[in-house]
Design a protein around this motif. Structure first.
Motif, PDB file in Angstrom:
ATOM      1  N   MET A  53       2.547  17.561   2.926  1.00 27.94           N
ATOM      2  CA  MET A  53       2.882  16.667   1.815  1.00 27.94           C
ATOM      3  C   MET A  53       2.594  15.222   2.233  1.00 27.94           C
ATOM      4  SD  MET A  53       3.980  18.728  -0.554  1.00 27.94           S
ATOM      5  CE  MET A  53       2.780  19.922  -0.013  1.00 27.94           C
ATOM      6  N   ASP A  54       2.479  14.336   1.243  1.00 27.48           N
ATOM      7  CA  ASP A  54       2.100  12.947   1.528  1.00 27.48           C
ATOM      8  C   ASP A  54       3.271  11.973   1.484  1.00 27.48           C
ATOM      9  OD1 ASP A  54      -0.969  13.273   1.524  1.00 27.48           O
ATOM     10  OD2 ASP A  54      -0.295  14.307  -0.284  1.00 27.48           O
ATOM     11  N   GLU A  82       0.866  -1.187   0.000  1.00 30.80           N
ATOM     12  CA  GLU A  82       0.000   0.000   0.000  1.00 30.80           C
ATOM     13  C   GLU A  82       0.894   1.225   0.000  1.00 30.80           C
ATOM     14  OE1 GLU A  82      -3.507   0.698   0.480  1.00 30.80           O
ATOM     15  OE2 GLU A  82      -3.744  -1.354  -0.263  1.00 30.80           O
ATOM     16  N   VAL A  83       0.711   2.090  -0.991  1.00 30.30           N
ATOM     17  CA  VAL A  83       1.477   3.333  -1.046  1.00 30.30           C
ATOM     18  C   VAL A  83       0.525   4.464  -1.394  1.00 30.30           C
ATOM     19  CG1 VAL A  83       3.395   4.560  -2.136  1.00 30.30           C
ATOM     20  CG2 VAL A  83       3.501   2.089  -1.912  1.00 30.30           C
ATOM     21  N   LEU A  84       0.468   5.505  -0.580  1.00 30.25           N
ATOM     22  CA  LEU A  84      -0.344   6.685  -0.875  1.00 30.25           C
ATOM     23  C   LEU A  84      -1.800   6.300  -1.164  1.00 30.25           C
ATOM     24  CD1 LEU A  84       2.335   8.265  -3.233  1.00 30.25           C
ATOM     25  CD2 LEU A  84       1.787   9.104  -0.941  1.00 30.25           C
ATOM     26  N   GLY A  85      -2.290   5.336  -0.399  1.00 29.83           N
ATOM     27  CA  GLY A  85      -3.679   4.922  -0.568  1.00 29.83           C
ATOM     28  C   GLY A  85      -3.938   4.056  -1.781  1.00 29.83           C
ATOM     29  N   ARG A  86      -2.872   3.644  -2.468  1.00 28.80           N
ATOM     30  CA  ARG A  86      -3.009   2.780  -3.633  1.00 28.80           C
ATOM     31  C   ARG A  86      -2.384   1.428  -3.351  1.00 28.80           C
ATOM     32  NH1 ARG A  86      -3.628   7.581  -4.331  1.00 28.80           N
ATOM     33  NH2 ARG A  86      -4.461   8.442  -6.259  1.00 28.80           N
ATOM     34  N   SER A  87      -2.943   0.387  -3.953  1.00 31.30           N
ATOM     35  CA  SER A  87      -2.317  -0.925  -3.814  1.00 31.30           C
ATOM     36  C   SER A  87      -1.464  -1.185  -5.049  1.00 31.30           C
ATOM     37  CB  SER A  87      -3.405  -1.984  -3.665  1.00 31.30           C
ATOM     38  OG  SER A  87      -2.793  -3.251  -3.680  1.00 31.30           O
ATOM     39  N   LEU A  88      -0.165  -1.350  -4.868  1.00 25.03           N
ATOM     40  CA  LEU A  88       0.732  -1.656  -5.992  1.00 25.03           C
ATOM     41  C   LEU A  88       1.036  -3.154  -5.975  1.00 25.03           C
ATOM     42  CD1 LEU A  88       3.403   1.219  -5.769  1.00 25.03           C
ATOM     43  CD2 LEU A  88       1.046   1.311  -6.586  1.00 25.03           C
TER      44      LEU A  88
END
Ligand SMILES: Cc1cc2nc3c(=O)[nH]c(=O)nc-3n(C[C@H](O)[C@H](O)[C@H](O)COP(=O)(O)O)c2cc1C
Ligand SMILES: O=C(O)C(=O)c1ccccc1
Length: 389
Positions: free
Chosen positions: A276-277, A85-91
């Motif tokens: 910043m995120d 999970e990175v920045l609310g995304r699943s990679l």
């Protein structure tokens, strides 16, 4: 079930039963030399080159090589899942393609070919502001894959604003703002050849299609291309920016913002304070500050300062799956791959980039498994030892 990237290994061996071998080397550190042989020294010199005497680029490699993995045994690694999970995304794996400008010097397919390769493998592609193809065209090539946009923060406010609104309209959702290039560094390899791609108009596509940029020209680009290029050189970045200016980005971008080129823990704290995120711990592959700290040496301190306030990404020197593993162990959530995919593009276009991604992730999958990890989440400082040499 999660994809087992390591299956690429037996795919290669099985293809070998009919006499086929991979078109490109599977040791990605060999690609630079091969690209130089096939493409000649000019374009490859630009890609391979770095600041000063090259010591920062070498230090990036040395800092990764000095750290050695200490594998653990008997830990059930049958089912492995590389997703993060990175920045609310699943990679699907802890890897994205780094923003690299002027890709048409390597291959006519340029950014769209690299972006298609990333999309085909499910890996995010970070499109450079200095792309040789307009961002709308690259976006169209990406299907429904994750679109991340890298901003060179122009000193012309209207150009910066226009880039952000175009990127948003083209479906880019994560913004990566590069802070380490307020000026182009002293790069002897390019200086000695007097070769700079964008003086030939390469890497200016986003600017030459931008209404705000074009409004600043006295004559149309076709009538005075040199003036247009000089206008680009003058405004693509901004050595005058300071931390309070980040409010402008927060105001004009509603998705995650990641600052690229952070090496000092205090800068990570300032990034978090500014809302910043994330940060990319990076020295731009040794292309900016000659004599700079190696990116992997800076990583643990920045990760500690970031705590859980920022997503910490890493690049500069990653050439193999074990390099990715080491970066994860030093505190990165995910890693950006730079030069190796650019060489893959130069050697074989989209399939070359896919080859590079698949080799890297197969090797990462195997490194994790052979070191006793079924997922990146369990990798940490205890998996590494620092050798003296
Ligand atoms: C030819 C070239 C062009 C690059 N252009 C950009 C760019 O436009 N924007 C950016 O943020 N970084 C740019 N970078 C830096 C990469 O994003 C990344 O930080 C670097 O390649 C990492 O080092 P490595 O390739 O040695 O692993 C460029 C790097 C290279 C080699
Ligand atoms: O060459 C680079 O490293 C880079 O970041 C860049 C900057 C401006 C235009 C193209 C690439």
């Amino acid at each position: 079930m999660a994809r087992h990237w390591a299956d690429f290994q037996y795919e290669i061996y099985l293809n070998g039963m009919t006499g086929a071998v991979p078109r490109l080397p599977t040791d990605l550190s060999r690609l630079e030399e091969l690209t130089e042989q096939r493409l000649g020294p000019g374009p490859v010199g630009y890609v391979a080159g770095s600041a000063g005497d090259g010591s920062t680029a070498r230090a990036n490699r040395a800092a990764l090589e000095r750290r050695r993995i200490v594998p653990r045994m008997l830990r059930d690694v049958r089912e492995r899942d590389l997703s993060v999970e990175v920045l609310g995304r699943s990679l699907p794996a802890p890897v994205a393609l780094a923003p690299v400008g002027v890709l048409s010097i390597m291959h006519p397919g340029a950014e769209p070919a690299a972006a298609r390769a990333a999309a085909a493998q499910g890996v995010p592609f970070i499109l450079s502001s200095a792309s040789s193809t307009p961002m709308e065209e690259v976006a169209a090539a990406m299907g429904d894959a994750e679109r991340w946009f890298q901003l060179y923060w122009s000193k012309d406010r209207e150009v910066a604003r226009s880039f952000l609104s175009r990127a948003r309209a083209a479906g880019f959702s994560v913004l990566v703002v590069t802070l380490d290039t307020p000026l182009l560094a002293w790069r002897p390899r390019d200086l000695d050849r007097a070769y700079l791609p964008f003086l030939h108009g390469v890497g200016t596509a986003n600017y030459f299609t931008d209404p705000a940029f074009l409004a600043g020209l006295a004559k149309p680009v076709q009538e005075d291309p040199n003036a247009a290029v000089m206008h680009f050189v003058n405004l693509f970045s901004d050595p005058g920016k300071t931390w309070p200016d980040l409010a402008f980005l927060r105001e004009h971008w509603d998705g995650p913002i990641v600052l690229k080129g952070v090496l000092h823990p205090d800068d990570a704290r300032l990034a978090a304070d500014a809302g910043m995120d994330g940060v990319v711990v990076s020295n731009h592959g040794g292309r900016q500050v000659a004599g700079s700290v190696a990116a992997a040496d800076a990583l643990p301190r920045v990760a500690a300062a970031a705590g859980d306030r920022l997503a910490v990404l890493f690049d500069s020197g990653v050439r193999s799956g074990d390099d990715v593993f080491k970066a994860l162990a030093l505190g990165a959530r995910a890693v950006l791959l730079g030069r190796p995919y650019v060489y893959g593009l130069g050697l074989d276009g989209q399939p070359g980039v896919e080859h590079v991604i698949r080799c890297l992730l197969a090797e990462l999958d195997l490194t994790l498994a052979l070191s006793g990890h079924a997922t990146p989440a369990t990798v940490g400082p205890a998996d590494l030892e620092e050798s003296a040499g």
